[in-house]
Design an enzyme around this catalytic site. Structure first.
Site, PDB file in Angstrom:
ATOM      1  N   GLY A 188      43.168  44.526  42.701  1.00 17.98           N
ATOM      2  CA  GLY A 188      42.003  45.391  42.865  1.00 17.98           C
ATOM      3  C   GLY A 188      40.948  45.144  41.902  1.00 17.98           C
ATOM      4  O   GLY A 188      41.154  44.929  40.857  1.00 17.98           O
ATOM      5  N   THR A 211      34.749  34.162  39.455  1.00 21.17           N
ATOM      6  CA  THR A 211      34.780  33.502  40.381  1.00 21.17           C
ATOM      7  C   THR A 211      36.271  33.058  41.151  1.00 21.17           C
ATOM      8  O   THR A 211      37.119  33.196  40.225  1.00 21.17           O
ATOM      9  CB  THR A 211      33.941  32.220  40.550  1.00 21.17           C
ATOM     10  OG1 THR A 211      34.668  31.300  39.671  1.00 21.17           O
ATOM     11  CG2 THR A 211      32.672  32.338  39.986  1.00 21.17           C
ATOM     12  N   ASP A 231      48.377  31.978  45.543  1.00 22.02           N
ATOM     13  CA  ASP A 231      47.716  32.718  44.451  1.00 22.02           C
ATOM     14  C   ASP A 231      48.647  33.164  43.371  1.00 22.02           C
ATOM     15  O   ASP A 231      48.475  33.089  42.171  1.00 22.02           O
ATOM     16  CB  ASP A 231      46.988  34.032  44.987  1.00 22.02           C
ATOM     17  CG  ASP A 231      46.484  34.905  44.484  1.00 22.02           C
ATOM     18  OD1 ASP A 231      45.290  34.295  43.761  1.00 22.02           O
ATOM     19  OD2 ASP A 231      46.518  36.057  43.990  1.00 22.02           O
ATOM     20  N   LEU A 283      47.057  44.387  33.791  1.00 26.38           N
ATOM     21  CA  LEU A 283      48.070  44.633  32.968  1.00 26.38           C
ATOM     22  C   LEU A 283      48.144  43.855  31.814  1.00 26.38           C
ATOM     23  O   LEU A 283      47.809  42.592  31.895  1.00 26.38           O
ATOM     24  CB  LEU A 283      49.423  44.483  33.813  1.00 26.38           C
ATOM     25  CG  LEU A 283      49.486  45.341  35.063  1.00 26.38           C
ATOM     26  CD1 LEU A 283      50.681  45.120  35.692  1.00 26.38           C
ATOM     27  CD2 LEU A 283      49.721  46.750  34.544  1.00 26.38           C
ATOM     28  N   LYS A 313      49.267  32.060  39.439  1.00 25.81           N
ATOM     29  CA  LYS A 313      49.425  32.780  38.197  1.00 25.81           C
ATOM     30  C   LYS A 313      50.931  32.376  37.423  1.00 25.81           C
ATOM     31  O   LYS A 313      50.867  32.323  36.225  1.00 25.81           O
ATOM     32  CB  LYS A 313      49.920  34.351  38.739  1.00 25.81           C
ATOM     33  CG  LYS A 313      48.508  34.982  39.308  1.00 25.81           C
ATOM     34  CD  LYS A 313      48.844  36.351  39.792  1.00 25.81           C
ATOM     35  CE  LYS A 313      47.627  36.824  40.770  1.00 25.81           C
ATOM     36  NZ  LYS A 313      48.132  38.161  41.363  1.00 25.81           N
ATOM     37  N   LYS A 368      41.720  32.097  38.222  1.00 25.96           N
ATOM     38  CA  LYS A 368      42.650  31.546  37.880  1.00 25.96           C
ATOM     39  C   LYS A 368      42.481  30.078  38.113  1.00 25.96           C
ATOM     40  O   LYS A 368      43.442  29.094  37.403  1.00 25.96           O
ATOM     41  CB  LYS A 368      43.837  31.957  38.698  1.00 25.96           C
ATOM     42  CG  LYS A 368      44.096  33.463  38.659  1.00 25.96           C
ATOM     43  CD  LYS A 368      45.343  33.942  39.806  1.00 25.96           C
ATOM     44  CE  LYS A 368      44.402  34.521  40.868  1.00 25.96           C
ATOM     45  NZ  LYS A 368      43.897  35.572  40.883  1.00 25.96           N
ATOM     46  N   GLU A 375      42.856  38.791  50.491  1.00 29.69           N
ATOM     47  CA  GLU A 375      41.509  37.830  50.470  1.00 29.69           C
ATOM     48  C   GLU A 375      41.036  38.280  51.955  1.00 29.69           C
ATOM     49  O   GLU A 375      41.691  38.858  53.034  1.00 29.69           O
ATOM     50  CB  GLU A 375      41.953  36.620  50.419  1.00 29.69           C
ATOM     51  CG  GLU A 375      42.468  36.412  48.787  1.00 29.69           C
ATOM     52  CD  GLU A 375      41.287  36.418  47.622  1.00 29.69           C
ATOM     53  OE1 GLU A 375      40.257  36.042  47.968  1.00 29.69           O
ATOM     54  OE2 GLU A 375      41.935  37.213  46.671  1.00 29.69           O
TER      55      GLU A 375
END
Ligand code: ADP
Ligand code: ASP
Ligand code: MG
Length: 838
Positions: free
Chosen positions: A820, A580, A702, A637, A706, A603, A691
């Site tokens: 993606g 989610t 976002d 990755l 990260k 995240k 988004e």
């Protein structure tokens, strides 16, 4: 009587092993694979037939001839079909079919005698239900013959001698020993295979009497005793004797070896796998019993013998008997008065009520014991009568009955002299808030039994099973080789991509299955696993915008409710996968507490307030659970993985920087190539890189999350709010509706063009760069030299650069697709496989 030179091997085939013609054929093959050793075969009725025959008797008593006829017809057809499939040659087949027809004609006549009776006499019920074993024995004998193995049907009435307790008869060992020698030895001497129906024998009054449900196990051990067999194989639908009933405790394991006394205790306390008295005939006989998987005849299953040492597990298995009532006798007058207990049990014994658990409070104020519910009233009445005097003198207060109880028995020879077993049972139950009504330690000291409310019994078994780590029992193979059960939280694009990937994983050593999917509306859960096909169907429905709660088997619930419901099922190695983009920290805490490992693509929880994310790591550590979150940064990755590898190999990571947003990377590289900002954003949207509201990406939040997750790996103590984040959304754009914002996007074009131009004068291009150290988090637009590595990154790719003690002048660079659903799902799958690997 001449005895065969080799001791015979008694095989018993249970109902499931004789489900249909294919199963009978398989049984024949198993028997043949053991030849030429002397072989005796005992069979149960075909699966479900005994229950169907009980239904026949009830229907007959009800007097509905039509319904009775159709029940009997179904049974007849089933046997006839098996005969047709198994016996290709006409004469054998025809004679078998007419025997079947005759048996059911007789059955109808016997059953019809029951019509209108107030209750079904046990003697007649026995005649009705024994039909199943008779027919399957005839069928197996004939099938052996046509497959080239000489076989002879033996009438159990000529061999097994019982008492007159219809429905629950006890065997007469001496008489059975004699009969068996006389009837069966000659067949063995002729090198043929005797095939005998299990479950019943003949009583002194000359009537057929059954040995109680599951009684063909007992027939097998009776014959083994009488014939001095070398071994007994009980072929069943389970891989062996398990540490618990697999229907209740999914991670039950096969117990490779069990002492006869342990197995007897389990059977006596209700483990449905063995008839409660099946082991008695072999006491002191040194004849091992093997409980073996019909599905996998090569496997050794479980060896039950008197040679098995206690082993290092104090507790080996557990079982539960439901349908119990607890009876308590209380009173001051009991204090110190000898003989109250003895009188209590004598009174019950005289009514043939068997008591399965006794506990006397140390205060001696009360005695309590459990009996099958059906006998509770009788038991109470007999005690009221026995203690009439004492009750009238108020020395005994009364006799109390609590129905709806179950006895959970924990069994193991090794608990003798191992302190703390009872305490372990108690704390396991206390941890689950399960109330223990009574406890008793068997005088044999090889079991501890607790009485709990019947509704609590499954959870109690799972908790005790886990507390004693029975799923690790030495050498015991797992039933489902290696299993991992996945709970998908969030069933959007990534969830759907992941379920496709999961269905393609080929790892025979490990079966992974999705047990549940949860969305905001509720969940779909199947403790046996949601099949890939059904998962695909659910995904398709979700793709059309439907909610899980509205789909078949969907249940409405909050996410917390869903997780706690699912956690109640003691899944094997459960993993909660959070896909989610919500604030799920509380749900994750709960999942960890219930023993789930976590895999996150979300995240937010790890970028939540320091206090919240630290708590998650702490809970995981305290509970021995793992949290993997590769997909939270750079999608698939291997960024987090690389960080850990560097650190594990003794390196120190000083700084991590790079391009962490596929969306912003795409927009800025387009703009640097001369495309207007507004157009670049619209194309990114069309390509699915953003988004739904592109401002979520353009705001930089976002990327900031990260970056914070990476920074926290390096030891950064700060919060998201302290990160320097440059937003590409101007102030005026924040409050607009999405549509108006998109309409006004071109207003930004000239600003971005001037920034691009300014950069190109310096031989640079614009990139949205994140840079983190243990002290600082910064994300924003930077002009980077066209010759730099970052400038070479185009489109939605991510690039991460690690500057470390070792990789100092020549940093370690990771580049690849960073956005993606597919690549994110791949990252998640990688984490799941890592968990599976150990
Ligand atoms: P049979 O086919 O020989 O009559 P049963 O059906 O009587 O065999 O016994 C096997 C069943 O017992 C299994 O399907 C399983 O569900 C149940 N069972 C209960 N407890 C256990 C246990 N501890 N180990 C194995 N099986 C168990
Ligand atoms: N067929 C009988 C039963 O179902 C006996 C047995 O299976 O052992 O109980
Ligand atoms: Mg059985």
């Amino acid at each position: 009587m001449p005895r065969p030179r080799r001791a015979p091997h008694v095989h018993k085939f249970g109902g499931a092993s004789l489900a249909d013609s294919a199963a009978v054929q398989r049984a024949v093959e198993i028997i043949q694979s053991h030849r030429p050793e002397p072989t005796v075969v005992v069979v149960s009725a075909m699966a479900g037939v005994t229950d169907a025959l009980v239904a026949v008797a009830r229907q007959a008593r009800g007097g509905d001839k039509g319904a009775l006829g159709s029940l009997i017809e179904q049974l007849r057809t089933r046997h006839e079909e098996a005969a047709t499939a198994l016996l290709p040659e006409l004469p054998t087949r025809a004679s078998m079919i007419s025997r079947i027809a005759l048996a059911f004609q007789e059955l109808e006549a016997v059953a019809w005698e029951l019509r209108g009776l107030p209750e079904i006499p046990a003697r007649i019920l026995d005649q009705v239900v024994s039909r199943g074993e008779q027919l399957s024995a005839l069928l197996v004998a004939a099938s052996l013959e046509v497959s080239g193995t000489r076989a002879e049907y033996v009438d159990a009435l000529d061999v097994i001698v019982t008492d007159d307790t219809f429905g629950q008869a006890s065997p007469d060992f001496a008489a059975t020993d004699r009969n068996a020698a006389a009837a069966i030895m000659p067949i063995l001497a002729r090198k043929a295979v005797p095939v005998i129906p299990g479950f019943f024998g003949k009583s002194p009054s000359g009537n057929l009497a059954t040995l109680g449900r599951g009684g063909s196990d007992l027939t097998a051990t009776l014959l083994a005793r009488a014939l001095e067999a070398g071994r007994v194989s009980l072929w069943k639908d389970v891989p062996g004797l398990l540490t618990a009933d697999p229907r209740v405790v999914p991670d039950a394991r096969v117990i490779p070896k069990l002492h006869t006394r342990e197995a007897a205790e389990l059977a006596y306390y209700g483990a449905k796998v063995l008839h409660p008295r099946a082991l008695i005939p072999l006491t002191g006989r040194n004849i091992p019993i093997y409980v073996r998987p019909f599905e996998n005849p090569e496997s050794p299953g479980t060896e039950v013998s008197e040679q098995v040492p206690a082993g290092r597990f104090p507790v080996k298995a557990l079982t539960a008997a439901g349908g119990q009532a607890l009876i308590t006798v209380t009173g001051n007058g009991m204090l110190g008065v000898p003989g109250i207990a003895a009188r209590t049990f004598a009174a019950l014994h005289s009514r043939q009520i068997s008591v399965s658990l006794i506990s006397q409070a140390s205060s001696e104020h009360s005695i309590c014991f459990s009996v099958p519910e059906a006998f509770a009233v009788q038991a109470r009445d007999s005690l009221l009568e026995e203690f009439r005097e004492e009750i009238s003198h108020r020395e005994i207060d009364g006799v109390e009955v609590s129905p709806g109880m179950a006895t959970v028995a924990v069994v193991g020879l090794g608990m003798h002299g191992t302190p703390g077993v009872a305490a372990g049972v108690f704390s396991a139950l206390a941890a689950g808030d399960l109330n223990v009504v009574a406890i008793a330690q068997g005088s044999s000291e090889l079991n501890i039994s607790v009485v709990v409310a019947a509704a609590d019994a499954p959870e109690a078994q799972r908790r005790i099973h886990a507390a004693f780590r029975l799923s690790r029992i030495a050498g015991g193979s797992v039933i489902r080789p290696e299993q991992m059960e996945i709970v998908l939280l969030g069933f959007g694009q990534i969830g759907r991509a992941l379920s496709t990937l999961l269905s393609r994983v080929e790892r025979p050593a490990l079966s992974m299955r999705v047990a549940a999917v949860i969305d905001r509306s509720g969940f779909v859960f199947d403790p046996d696993g949601i099949s890939p096909r059904r998962l695909a169907a659910l995904a398709a429905e979700k793709g059309k915008g439907r909610r899980l709660a509205d789909l078949p088997k969907g249940q409405p619930a909050t996410t917390l409710e869903a997780v706690s419901h699912i956690a109640g099922y003691a899944l094997t190695r459960p993993v909660l996968v959070d896909l989610t983009a919500d604030d799920t920290a509380d749900v994750l805490e709960q999942a960890l507490t219930h023993g789930m490992d976590l895999v996150l693509a979300n995240k937010r929880p790890l970028a939540d307030r320091q206090e919240v994310s630290n708590a998650l790591w702490q809970t995981a550590r305290a509970r021995g659970r793992r949290i993997l979150h590769e997909a939270t940064v750079g999608a698939g990755l291997p960024i987090i993985d690389t960080y850990h590898k560097l650190v594990e190999s003794g390196d120190r990571v000083y700084r991590i920087e790079g391009l962490l947003s596929g969306t912003l990377g795409y927009v800025l590289s387009q703009v640097s190539d001369g495309i207007p900002f507004s157009k670049a954003v619209r194309t990114a949207m069309a390509k699915g890189y953003t988004e739904p509201d592109p401002r979520d990406d353009l705001s930089g939040m976002d990327v900031a999350r990260k970056a914070l997750i990476l920074a926290r790996l390096l030891g950064y103590p700060g919060e998201l709010s302290q990160s320097g984040v440059e937003s590409l959304v101007p102030d005026w754009g924040r409050t607009l509706s999405r549509e108006s914002f998109l309409d006004r996007l071109p207003e930004l074009d000239s600003y971005w063009k001037s920034r691009v131009d300014a950069a190109s004068v310096e031989n640079s291009v614009l990139r949205y760069v994140a840079s983190v150290t243990a002290d600082e988090v910064a994300v924003g637009v930077q002009a980077v030299s066209v010759t730099s590595a970052l400038a070479s990154i185009k489109g939605s790719d991510n690039q991460l650069v690690f500057i470390t003690e070792r990789y100092n002048t020549n940093p370690l660079v990771i580049t690849g697709p960073g956005a993606g659903a597919e690549v994110t799902a791949a990252g998640v799958l990688n984490d799941i496989l890592r968990l599976a690997g150990g």
